[in-house]
Scaffold this active site. Structure first.
Site, short mmCIF file in Angstrom:
data_model
loop_
_atom_site.label_atom_id
_atom_site.label_comp_id
_atom_site.label_asym_id
_atom_site.label_seq_id
_atom_site.Cartn_x
_atom_site.Cartn_y
_atom_site.Cartn_z
N LYS A 73 0.85 -1.20 0.00
CA LYS A 73 0.00 0.00 0.00
C LYS A 73 0.88 1.24 0.00
O LYS A 73 1.90 1.29 0.70
CB LYS A 73 -0.89 -0.03 1.23
CG LYS A 73 -1.96 1.04 1.29
CD LYS A 73 -2.83 0.85 2.53
CE LYS A 73 -3.93 1.88 2.63
NZ LYS A 73 -4.77 1.70 3.84
N SER A 148 -9.59 1.57 2.66
CA SER A 148 -8.76 2.32 1.75
C SER A 148 -7.69 1.49 1.05
O SER A 148 -7.10 1.95 0.08
CB SER A 148 -8.08 3.47 2.50
OG SER A 148 -7.24 2.96 3.51
N SER A 172 -9.72 -0.51 6.94
CA SER A 172 -9.17 -0.41 5.59
C SER A 172 -8.50 -1.67 5.04
O SER A 172 -8.23 -1.74 3.84
CB SER A 172 -8.19 0.74 5.51
OG SER A 172 -8.90 1.93 5.35
N1 GLN Z 1 -13.02 4.20 6.18
C1 GLN Z 1 -12.39 4.56 7.42
C2 GLN Z 1 -11.95 6.00 7.36
O1 GLN Z 1 -12.10 6.60 6.35
C3 GLN Z 1 -11.23 3.65 7.69
C4 GLN Z 1 -10.02 4.00 6.95
C5 GLN Z 1 -8.81 3.16 7.33
O2 GLN Z 1 -8.92 2.15 8.01
N2 GLN Z 1 -7.66 3.63 6.93
O3 GLN Z 1 -11.49 6.54 8.32
#
Ligand code: GLN
Length: 482
Positions: A73, A148, A172
């Site tokens: 990532k 994400s 994410s």
């Molecule tokens: N969707 C969640 C957020 O936007 C989790 C994102 C993540 O785990 N990086 O905060």
């Protein structure tokens, strides 16, 4: 749908027969050639020749990950390979050092194949807020892959890498795993070093494996986890080998184990998701798994507490992008400091990131600190205590990983509230710091859906064992979208 083979076993074959590893490298690049144009899993892909060179070298050393291609990532620092966080503000940032987990992968023979797309600064659940464009779901390209860590999920699911690394602040790793039919595991907070991982919300962030099956996730944990002097929040987990523990599990392990279904976490999910995931649990029950239903009304406040804490921490973590130390910058002459900062940050950050910085600064402001931030911290404690009580006589909590299957591209971005709701099942594990895993539980209209198991901090082996026994019982693993 095609079946892959556990990378754990392939790695053993590669060590005995290096030419097979080289063949697999070509296969992965053929897939990339065919699909990457549409799927766009990668922000930066390394050229085949460079990767081949590294693979050859790694095969000579016969290490655990020799010949294995890892997609990373793009919020994890890689020396010499640009690390953008999918943001314009870091578009050309090339880190001078490797994150600890990258170091560990390299010294175990693993080869980084490229850097994958994500929501900008890991804020989102769809991979649509990336400065570099959207990533598509390989099961249906009109749908998002989740986020994400969407690029990492797609790379694994479409066989454009052997395994991948994601990060998980509120889901994410697990959300895109659920949407793309792979395994995504967020370890206990502190099991994996955050050194070199670009921070979103430091008290919640944790990196982890995204793989085809639970054994592979355990295998990757053997390599990336453990105490790191560079990250004082890491802890010594005392587990000698995750993979050896998981390798010996069979479906019979489910007999007499107990999982809890928390009513409130099932009520918000779509009907067909509930029926698919319940059907999956029924199969596990036929092997002797015991299921208890409980109510925990306060758990619905997890989502609000999460968004207060995550944005508060983000507002502080993202203060360092001011156009001076690194990233986007320009000639500051003729501008006041405030004008310069406003320009760089205004142009460098996307809408969602800016919204969160504003929100986070607001909840931390003197006038609102008690009303929002302090309350959210209290909620965190209530959750931890409540779950300790609930898990006193059970092994794990089970939920659908996501309340729906992958939304259509564009669908939930229109309504940010709905996007935040996609995290309702996943954020609790981050707030309590506990381990959580998503594994494939079935398909609805051709799109995958995952089941999540989570538990209290330190109970990683417990949830990995249940997840492993479950995937072996149901046969729903090693699924590839190609
Ligand atoms: N969707 C969640 C957020 O936007 C989790 C994102 C993540 O785990 N990086 O905060």
């Amino acid at each position: 749908m095609r079946r892959g083979a556990s990378i754990y076993r392939q790695a053993q074959i590669f060590r005995e027969n290096p030419s097979e590893a080289l063949e697999e490298v070509y296969k992965v690049y053929e897939n990339i050639e065919k699909k990457e144009n549409i799927l766009k899993a990668y922000i930066t892909l390394r050229p085949l020749e460079d990767v081949l060179k590294d693979v050859r070298k790694s095969l000579e050393s016969k290490k655990p990950l020799s010949g294995i291609l890892i997609a990373v990532k793009d919020n994890i620092s890689t020396e010499g390979i640009r690390t953008t966080c999918a943001s314009k503000i870091l578009e050309n940032y090339v880190p001078p050092y490797d994150a600890t987990i990258i170091n560990r992968i390299k010294s175990s023979g693993g080869v980084i194949i490229g850097k994958t797309n994500l929501d900008e600064f890991a804020m989102g659940s769809t991979t649509e807020t990336s400065f570099f464009g959207i990533t598509r779901n390989p099961w249906n390209i009109d749908h998002v892959p989740g986020g994400s860590s969407g690029g990492s999920a797609v790379a694994v699911s479409a066989y454009m890498a052997h395994m991948a690394l994601g990060t998980d602040t509120g889901g994410s790793i697990r959300n895109p795993a659920s949407y793309t039919g792979i395994v995504g595991y967020k370890p206990t907070y502190g099991f994996v070093s955050r050194y070199g991982i670009i921070a979103y919300a430091s008290s919640l962030d944790q990196a982890g494996p995204m793989t085809r099956d639970v054994l592979d996730a355990a295998f990757l944990m053997d390599i990336i986890s453990g105490k790191d002097p560079m990250d004082p929040t890491t802890i010594d987990h005392g587990i000698e080998s995750f993979s050896r523990e998981i390798e010996r599990i069979d479906p019979g392990y489910l007999r007499g184990r107990r999982i809890v279904l928390i009513r409130e976490l099932w009520e918000g999910a779509d009907r067909d998701v509930v029926s698919t995931v319940s059907g999956y649990i029924d199969k596990l029950m036929s092997e002797g798994l015991e299921v208890i239903e409980r109510s925990f009304p306060e758990i619905i406040y997890s989502l609000s507490a999460y968004y207060v804490i995550a944005t508060a921490e983000a507002s502080s973590n993202l203060a360092r992008y001011q156009g001076i130390l690194y990233g986007l910058s320009e000639d500051p002459s003729n501008k006041s400091w405030t004008e310069y900062m406003a320009k760089i940050r205004g142009e460098g950050f996307g809408r969602e990131v800016k919204k969160r910085i504003v929100l986070g600064s607001h909840v931390l402001s003197a006038a609102y600190y008690d009303q929002y931030y302090l309350k959210a911290l209290k909620m965190r404690r209530i959750l931890r205590r409540g779950l300790e009580e609930i898990l006193k006589d059970a092994d794990a909590i089970a939920t659908p990983t996501t309340p729906t299957t992958a939304p259509r591209i564009g669908e939930i971005r229109k309504d940010p509230y709905i996007m935040y709701l996609a995290d309702m099942e996943t954020v609790t594990a981050n707030l309590i710091g506990g381990p959580a895993i998503s594994i494939p539980a079935g398909f609805i209209n051709g799109l995958p859906i995952g089941i999540q198991f989570f538990s209290l901090p330190g109970k990683d082996l417990e949830i990995l064992r249940i997840a492993r026994a479950s995937e072996l019982k149901t046969g729903l693993h090693d699924i590839l979208s190609t």
